[in-house]
Design an enzyme around this catalytic site. Sequence first.
Site, PDB file in Angstrom:
ATOM      1  N   GLU A 199       0.791  -1.223   0.000  1.00  0.00           N
ATOM      2  CA  GLU A 199       0.000   0.000   0.000  1.00  0.00           C
ATOM      3  C   GLU A 199       0.830   1.282   0.000  1.00  0.00           C
ATOM      4  OE1 GLU A 199      -3.433   0.613  -0.087  1.00  0.00           O
ATOM      5  OE2 GLU A 199      -3.544  -1.490  -0.685  1.00  0.00           O
ATOM      6  N   SER A 498     -54.701 -22.426  14.277  1.00  0.00           N
ATOM      7  CA  SER A 498     -54.807 -23.266  15.475  1.00  0.00           C
ATOM      8  C   SER A 498     -53.615 -23.137  16.407  1.00  0.00           C
ATOM      9  CB  SER A 498     -54.972 -24.734  15.066  1.00  0.00           C
ATOM     10  OG  SER A 498     -56.185 -24.905  14.359  1.00  0.00           O
TER      11      SER A 498
END
Length: 554
Positions: A199, A498
């Site tokens: 970098e 239910s």
Amino acid sequence: MALKIRIPKRKPASARRPSTSRNHFTFSDPAVKIAVAVFVTVGIVFASIFAVYWVRYDRIVEHRINAGLFKRSSRIYARPTEVWVGQKLSAEEISASLRRAGYNQKDSTVGTYRMLTGGIEIKPGPESFHSSDGAIIRISDGKVQKIVGTGGSEGANLDAYELEPELITALGSQERAKRQLVRYEDIPKVMVNAVLAIEDRRFFEHSGINFLRFLQAAWIDLREGGQKRQGGSTITMQVSRKFFLTPEKTIKRKLVEMLISVELEQKLTKQQIFEMYANESDMGQRGSYAIVGFAEASRAYFNKELQSITLPEAALLAGMLQAPSYLNPYRHPERALERRNLVLDAMVETGAIRRDQAEEAKAVPLKLAPLNVEASDAPYFVDLVKDTITGKLGDQAADEALRIYTTLDPDLQRAAAEAVQIGIKNVDEQVTKMRTRRIRVGKGKAAKTEIKVMPGPQAQVALVAIDPHTGEVLALVGGRNYGWSQLNHALARRPVGSVFKPFVYAAALNTALDGDPQNALTPASMIDDSPTTFTYGDQIYEPRNYKDEYFGLV
């Protein structure tokens, strides 16, 4: 032999041939005065504009640094993990949990810890959930033998002690991210060398801008017509962009980026700038969470602390900085491997490692941790918390640096995520089996039977674990895949059918506790199962049995 030399006589100056005439400008010439005036004027204008921008961004940088660079977003924490006497646990497991919560061994404001022979000492800091109450936990044969309180409970023997709550996620208005902060001195040298090699090799030499590299990158971009974009930014310039500017690509932003870089170099040390870079770098995505920083990336990709990272692992992370999504090792292992090896070659060029070390590291295959189940990060739970917070405090609450402590149990959430993954897989297999048909294709002798899976909706799932005594939500999974759908099926409104009957029965049976024998319902009570009409104000409700079948007294 005699030689005669004739020396020509020098002609007088008046008789010499005149030389070619030249114009000699002096300061009194009008053209010179105008040129100097223009130069001075341009210089003053440029200096004034530079001074305005310098002061403006100097204040912005100063304010951001003083306010705390990593405190601009709210954070959501899980419930504290409890350690008790007799529990099977190691000091390393405790320290790992503390590091995930923000502790370190030196000067964290959340808290510090110290490894002891046969135990660990915990000292909460000023920003700790526990205030000043620490503890010394003694461990022997893999079990917690004794817990001694420190601070406010100095010398007291404790039955249990709560560790610092773990961070679930940082909660910003624009992003959801996981980050584990790390100091420069805690970043292993191999990681620093790998990043610098690929970098910014002259990071510790330049003053924020590497002009030679910048001009080289600009020339390549110009020569290639923008087809091969070159990175001319230094680490300092990348920090300037990440912390203080927008990602737009304009000449003005680039100039401001360079200006801020120079200011940062004057205000901070190189180590502090690299530390900012290490904690803010985008390192990819895990489900709906952004992975931010080297430490979190080490956990996400290798399931280990950054301090334990190896040479090939450091090279892989450093290589991903260029394009974390494009180089994601899970989705694109070939690209990631090629980039990792390029970083290793770069480290040889800088002298960080030897050629034989690079070749040995290149021979190591990608060793990645199992891809984490996203549900274990509780994205649906985080959405629920965020909606609750913004509903009470407004849309900007996420940017107020709040510390939000929740009831989520990290271990139970991981178990819930695993249960959902296993359960939905079994359901999918059953659904596929039910939809599989044998279909006759063709006619006559040419006809043949093919097996085909009929299309249909995909099964969904939800799981909620609640403490029945307190009502606290301990774990929540709102769907099979948050990346596909952010709809929280645990909260979505739909007919329950239910499934709701047990709650009705429970409410009815509770009447036996009221003390009124005339209205009490028990499992022995007889109920008339006949068509009935119920009226609530101006609304009429007529429930019906399946297929309109009724059974009288039941």
